[in-house]
Design an enzyme around this catalytic site. Sequence first.
Site, PDB file in Angstrom:
ATOM      1  NE  ARG A   1      -3.673  -0.093   0.110  1.00 56.55           N
ATOM      2  CZ  ARG A   1      -4.472   0.156  -0.938  1.00 56.55           C
ATOM      3  NH1 ARG A   1      -4.480  -0.653  -1.971  1.00 56.55           N
ATOM      4  NH2 ARG A   1      -5.249   1.222  -0.932  1.00 56.55           N
ATOM      5  CB  VAL A   2       1.359   4.043  -2.126  1.00 58.22           C
ATOM      6  CG1 VAL A   2       2.322   3.106  -2.817  1.00 58.22           C
ATOM      7  CG2 VAL A   2       0.078   4.205  -2.947  1.00 58.22           C
ATOM      8  CG  ASP A   3      -3.910   3.792   0.632  1.00 55.57           C
ATOM      9  OD1 ASP A   3      -3.396   2.878   1.297  1.00 55.57           O
ATOM     10  OD2 ASP A   3      -4.940   3.642  -0.049  1.00 55.57           O
ATOM     11  CG  ASP A   4      -2.115   7.272   5.571  1.00 58.84           C
ATOM     12  OD1 ASP A   4      -2.471   8.449   5.533  1.00 58.84           O
ATOM     13  OD2 ASP A   4      -0.929   6.912   5.553  1.00 58.84           O
TER      14      ASP A   4
END
Length: 816
Positions: free
Chosen positions: A684-687
Site C-alpha cells: 500500500r502507498v496510502d494509509d
Amino acid sequence: MKSISISPRPIFPLILPQLEHRYKISRLNHRLPLLHLDGAGRSLLLMASLNNHSHHFRHADSTASPPSSAVAKISHLKAVVLGDAPASEEDDVVLPSHDFSRQALVPSQQKYLEMYKASIENPAGFWSGIASSEFYWKQRWGDQVYSENLDVRRGNIKIEWFKGGITNVCYNCLDRNIDAGLADKIALYWESNEPGFDATLTYSQLLQRVCQLANYLKSVGVRKGDAVVVYLPMLMELPITMLACARIGAVHSVVFAGFSSESLAQRIVDCKPKVVITCNSVKRGPKTVFLKDIVDAALIDSANKGISVDVCLTYENQLALKREKTKWKEGRDIWWEDVVPKYPTSCDVEWVDAEDPLFLLYTSGSTGKPKGVLHTTGGYMVYTATTFKYAFDYKDSDVYWCTADCGWITGHSYVTYGPMLNGATVLLYEGAPSYPDPGRCWDIVDKYKVTIFYTAPTLVRSLMRDGDEASYFSNLVYLGSNLLLSSISIQYCCLKLSGSNKERNLFEFCKHSVIFFDSGMKVYLHDLRDYPLACKDHLYVTRYSRKSLRVLGSVGEPINPSAWRWFFNVVGGSRCPISDTWWQTETGGFMITPLPGAWPQKPGSATFPFFGVQPVIVDEKGAELDGECSGYLCVKSSWPGAFRTLYGDHERYETTYFKPFPGYYFTGDGCSRDKDGYHWLTGRVDDVINVSGHRIGTAEVESALVSHPQCAEAAVVGVEHQVKGQGIYAFVTPVEGISYSEELRKSLILTVRTQIGAFAAPDKIHWAPALPKTRSGKIMRRILRKIAARQLDELGDTSTLADPGVVDQLIKLADT
C-alpha cells in the site's frame, strides 16, 4: 562410541560442521546406509537408494530450447521445470511442464497473448462472447456491451457492463448447473472446527435450502433492493444466505464475524437492513465466540442511532452453544431451525438488470469510516466466473478449497460465486487452520482429496514457521511405525542424544547448503519408539500425502519469494504451480495473475494481467512509465468486475479512486515491473495497512486509540511482520500527567479490540512524548515508518519539523 555414516553425492558437498566434531564421519558408497546408529535399545536405521543419477538436480537451461509451453528463451534466467526438482534460491523461474501445459485451458504463452490481445483490442466482443455462451440471460443486453468514463475531468465516473441484460446470479450458480446434469454433484463439503464433524450438500440439495431461506426472507418483507446484513461464521448457512438474497434480488452485506459490535453497528446504520442473520456462537480453535451477544450489542447501538432492525434470524450452532444458553429477545429473535425448514423448497427467481446491485462489502478507508463497496450483478458474475476458471485451470473433477472467510471479498468471489458459477465442488472449513495442530489443513486436504488450494501468505508463513524443520522435505507419509520420504531436499542432519531431559532431535538443519535427492530416493526409519522425533511437531505438512493437490493459490498481499518457494517445494511437492493473484475488494476479481500452464513463474511475482485488464505504472505526476520501473499501479479502461460506486457516497468514490490520476483507476498500491515485464506488488502507498490480508485503515485504529480517556494523540503506521505481512505499530501520546505503564498499554489494545476487532489490535505501542509534525501540524508519517522499522539511518531531512528534537526522544523510547 556411536558411529555415524554419511553418504552424500560426491558432486554435491554436504556441510556438516557440528557432526564432524561430534561424531566419527566416514564416506561410504551411496547404496550403503545414509545414517546408522548402534546403541543400546532398538536400532535406528536410515537406508538410502539414489536412482536416476544422470537426472539428479535437473534444471532447465534457460539458454537451451524451453518447453513449448514456456516463454521464449530468456538467456539471463535460470529455471527449473515444474515437477523436476525443488525451486532453490538460485532459480529465477519455474517453467510449466509439458504434461501440465498440454492439458491446461491456456496451454502456452502464445495462446495467452492471442486471448489477451483480443480482450484489449475488442473488449466488447471478447466479454460478450463469454457472457453469451457460458451464462443464462432472461433477456440479452442492447447493442452497447459497456460504457465508461474514468476521467473526472469529463464528468461523473461511470462504469456499466451488459446494461439492459436480465439475469440472476443464483440461477446461474444453481439452476443452470442442475439443468446441465450436476444435480447430484457435491456442491459443498463442510468441515467443522472439531475434527470428525462434517456435512455435504449436492447442487440439488443446496438449491432446496437456498429456496427455503429465500421464501422465508420474502415472508418477512424482504424485497428486491432491500439490504440484509449477514454476520455468520463459515457454516454452510453463509453461502446459502448469500445465494438466497441473490435469488430474490436482495442486497447482502456480509460482515466478517470477527468485527466488534461497534463495527457491526456502523455497517447496520449505513445500509439499513431489513433483517440481520447470525448464529448463536462459533468455535475458533478451542475458543468459543458468542456471536449473538455481539449482534445484540450492535442492534442496541444502531437503534440508539435511529436504525432499528425488527428481525434477527439466528442459526443454532449446536457444536458451539446450545440454544437454551443463548440470550434472547422475544419478538425480534427467531431460530433459523424453527422457521426456515417449513418453507417450500422451490422459489421463483427475481430477474434483475445486469447493473442492479448484488452486494455491499465494507472495506477500511483512510478517513476512518469504512467504505461500502457496491458490486452489481452481470459484469461481476461474468468476471468472477471467468477469472476462477482460467487462473486455477479449473477442471470438472476438481475439489476446491479457499481458506478465506466470506466476510471478505475473496469469500464472495472465490468461495461462493466464482466456483459455483463453474459448477465446482467447494470446501468450507469452520475453524482455525492450526487447530488442533498446524497439520489440520493438510489433514483436510487428504480427507477431501483437495486439488486446488487457495490461501493467504499469512497462513503460508505461519505454517512455514510451525514446520520450519520440515521445510526441507518435499513429501512425507506415515507407514505404520515407519516413515517413507521421497523427493527430499535435506540441508543438514544430525543425531543428538544429550541432556538430562534426554533430548532427542533426529533432524537439525543448517541453512547454508542444500543437497537435492531426486524422486527415486527412499528413506526408511524403523521402530522409532526409543528414538522419538523431537522435531515431529514440525512435520505438520509432510506427514500428510497432499498427492491430490494440483494447483496452489495465494491471495491478500504480496508473497515473499522465500515463502513462495516453501509453499511450492513443501506443500506442493515441487509439482503444483502457484496462482499468485493480485486484486482488490474494489476490482471484484483477479487483475494480475499467473495462468497455470502458460507462463513461467517468478517466485513472488504476480506475473501478467488477466484478460481485459490494462495495468499501468505511473510516476507522481501521472505519467506512464515504460519498461523496467517502479511507481504507482493504476488501471486504464474498465473491466466487467469493477465496483460501481461507494454506497451513498459517489463523491468519495471519485475522490479516492479516480482523482489522484485522472483517466485511471488508482489502486493505492505500489508496483515494480522488471525487465522481463513481470509485475511485483510492493504494498500500500496510502494509509491502509494490510494485516493478514485484512485491509485496516490507520485512521480507524487511531480513532479507536484516541477514544481512550488517557490517550491524547496517536499515529499508526504499518511495519513488516514475519507472519502477518504487515503489523500495526502505534505511536501513542498519553494525556498530560499519565505515565507510561503496562496497564495502559493493555488497556489501549483492548480498546481497539473492542471497537474494531481483535485483528486490528496494535502489535506495538510506542510511547511518544510528542509526534513529529510540520509547522502546519501535519504528522510526518515517513519518519514514524522509519523509526518503526528501525531504519534510523534513513530518517532523511528533519529540519522542516516544528520540533526536530521529538525524533531523538522517540528513538530513545523505541524499546520501552
